[in-house]
Design a protein around this motif. Structure first.
Motif, mmCIF file in Angstrom:
data_model
loop_
_atom_site.group_PDB
_atom_site.id
_atom_site.type_symbol
_atom_site.label_atom_id
_atom_site.label_comp_id
_atom_site.label_asym_id
_atom_site.label_seq_id
_atom_site.Cartn_x
_atom_site.Cartn_y
_atom_site.Cartn_z
ATOM 1 N N ASP A 123 -3.809 6.367 -3.164
ATOM 2 C CA ASP A 123 -3.070 5.117 -3.023
ATOM 3 C C ASP A 123 -2.771 4.551 -4.409
ATOM 4 O OD1 ASP A 123 -2.477 2.260 -2.632
ATOM 5 O OD2 ASP A 123 -3.020 2.673 -0.560
ATOM 6 N N LEU A 124 -1.587 3.995 -4.573
ATOM 7 C CA LEU A 124 -1.227 3.408 -5.859
ATOM 8 C C LEU A 124 -2.127 2.235 -6.239
ATOM 9 C CD1 LEU A 124 2.681 3.484 -5.879
ATOM 10 C CD2 LEU A 124 1.091 5.026 -7.025
ATOM 11 N N SER A 125 -2.855 1.677 -5.268
ATOM 12 C CA SER A 125 -3.754 0.556 -5.576
ATOM 13 C C SER A 125 -4.871 0.978 -6.528
ATOM 14 C CB SER A 125 -4.343 -0.023 -4.291
ATOM 15 O OG SER A 125 -5.168 0.937 -3.656
ATOM 16 N N GLN A 126 -5.071 2.285 -6.702
ATOM 17 C CA GLN A 126 -6.093 2.761 -7.642
ATOM 18 C C GLN A 126 -5.798 2.322 -9.079
ATOM 19 O OE1 GLN A 126 -6.102 7.073 -8.442
ATOM 20 N NE2 GLN A 126 -4.081 7.147 -7.473
ATOM 21 N N TYR A 127 -4.563 1.909 -9.335
ATOM 22 C CA TYR A 127 -4.172 1.503 -10.677
ATOM 23 C C TYR A 127 -4.282 -0.010 -10.891
ATOM 24 C CZ TYR A 127 -2.411 6.241 -10.778
ATOM 25 O OH TYR A 127 -2.308 7.604 -10.705
ATOM 26 N N LYS A 128 -4.835 -0.735 -9.922
ATOM 27 C CA LYS A 128 -5.009 -2.180 -10.089
ATOM 28 C C LYS A 128 -5.849 -2.414 -11.343
ATOM 29 C CE LYS A 128 -5.890 -6.382 -7.581
ATOM 30 N NZ LYS A 128 -6.236 -6.969 -6.310
ATOM 31 N N GLY A 129 -5.456 -3.386 -12.109
ATOM 32 C CA GLY A 129 -6.111 -3.647 -13.388
ATOM 33 C C GLY A 129 -5.297 -3.120 -14.560
ATOM 34 N N ALA A 173 0.875 -1.170 0.000
ATOM 35 C CA ALA A 173 0.000 0.000 0.000
ATOM 36 C C ALA A 173 0.912 1.220 0.000
ATOM 37 C CB ALA A 173 -0.894 -0.008 1.227
ATOM 38 N N CYS A 174 0.540 2.221 -0.758
ATOM 39 C CA CYS A 174 1.455 3.349 -0.914
ATOM 40 C C CYS A 174 0.659 4.628 -1.108
ATOM 41 C CB CYS A 174 2.355 3.084 -2.112
ATOM 42 S SG CYS A 174 3.605 4.329 -2.384
ATOM 43 N N ASP A 216 8.499 1.098 2.327
ATOM 44 C CA ASP A 216 7.746 -0.127 2.067
ATOM 45 C C ASP A 216 8.198 -0.829 0.791
ATOM 46 O OD1 ASP A 216 6.358 0.356 4.391
ATOM 47 O OD2 ASP A 216 4.547 1.076 3.392
ATOM 48 N N PHE A 217 8.599 -0.054 -0.201
ATOM 49 C CA PHE A 217 9.135 -0.634 -1.428
ATOM 50 C C PHE A 217 10.607 -1.009 -1.261
ATOM 51 C CE2 PHE A 217 5.376 0.810 -3.601
ATOM 52 C CZ PHE A 217 5.291 0.023 -4.743
#
Length: 172
Positions: free
Chosen positions: A46-52, A33-34, A124-125
């Motif tokens: 959050d970078l998770s918005q780019y999932k897909g 999560a970032c 985290d990365f």
């Protein structure tokens, strides 16, 4: 190398190595999560918005010479592959937003550029070099980590990106 650049580089290495227990984004692991925000602004996402989408996360700083060399490659790749589902996000790690803005004035980015103000995303990365790039598939799994940038490496990186873009993902 200027004394100031050397000290900044040294401080960055010490900073990022100080927390060895942080969840690292290793190959085969889910992307951490970032939370990031536009440079100089307070709202975050959050970078998770780019999932897909296939995500190329590139950590950079204004004092990084190889970062300046990577921006033309990232711009070209973004323009040519964004329609196929590629999202490039440049994550700036400068302490001073004005330094990042000056860099971007000299080396404009056609891709998304954000800041990691808290530096938690970089922890985290487990960022180890400038630039550090993470290639993440449509499901959010890290497929490749690349440290540094030399123009001769661009072709190999693009092949890896295109391979992920061509993979079909069930359920997305």
């Amino acid at each position: 190398m200027k004394k100031q650049q050397f000290l900044q580089s040294l401080l960055a290495v010490v900073f990022f190595c100080a927390n060895p227990l942080a969840f690292a984004a290793g190959v085969g692991s889910p992307m951490p999560a970032c939370n990031v925000s536009p440079i100089g602004e307070s709202q975050s996402s959050d970078l998770s918005q780019y999932k897909g989408q296939v995500l190329y996360v590139d950590f950079w700083a204004s004092w990084c010479g190889p970062c300046a060399k990577s921006f033309p490659f990232l711009n070209e790749m973004h323009e040519q592959l964004k329609g196929q589902g590629l999202q490039i996000v440049g994550v700036n790690l400068d302490e001073n937003a004005d330094e990042a803005k000056a860099f971007l004035a000299k080396y404009p980015a056609s891709f998304t550029v954000v800041a990691d103000v808290s530096k938690q995303c970089a922890k985290d990365f487990e960022v180890k070099a400038m630039p550090s790039s993470y290639l993440i598939d449509r499901k959010g799994i890290v497929h490749h980590i690349h440290l540094g940038f030399r123009p001769g490496e661009a072709k190999e990186l693009r092949v890896l990106v295109e391979k992920l873009l061509n993979e079909k993902v069930a359920g997305l």
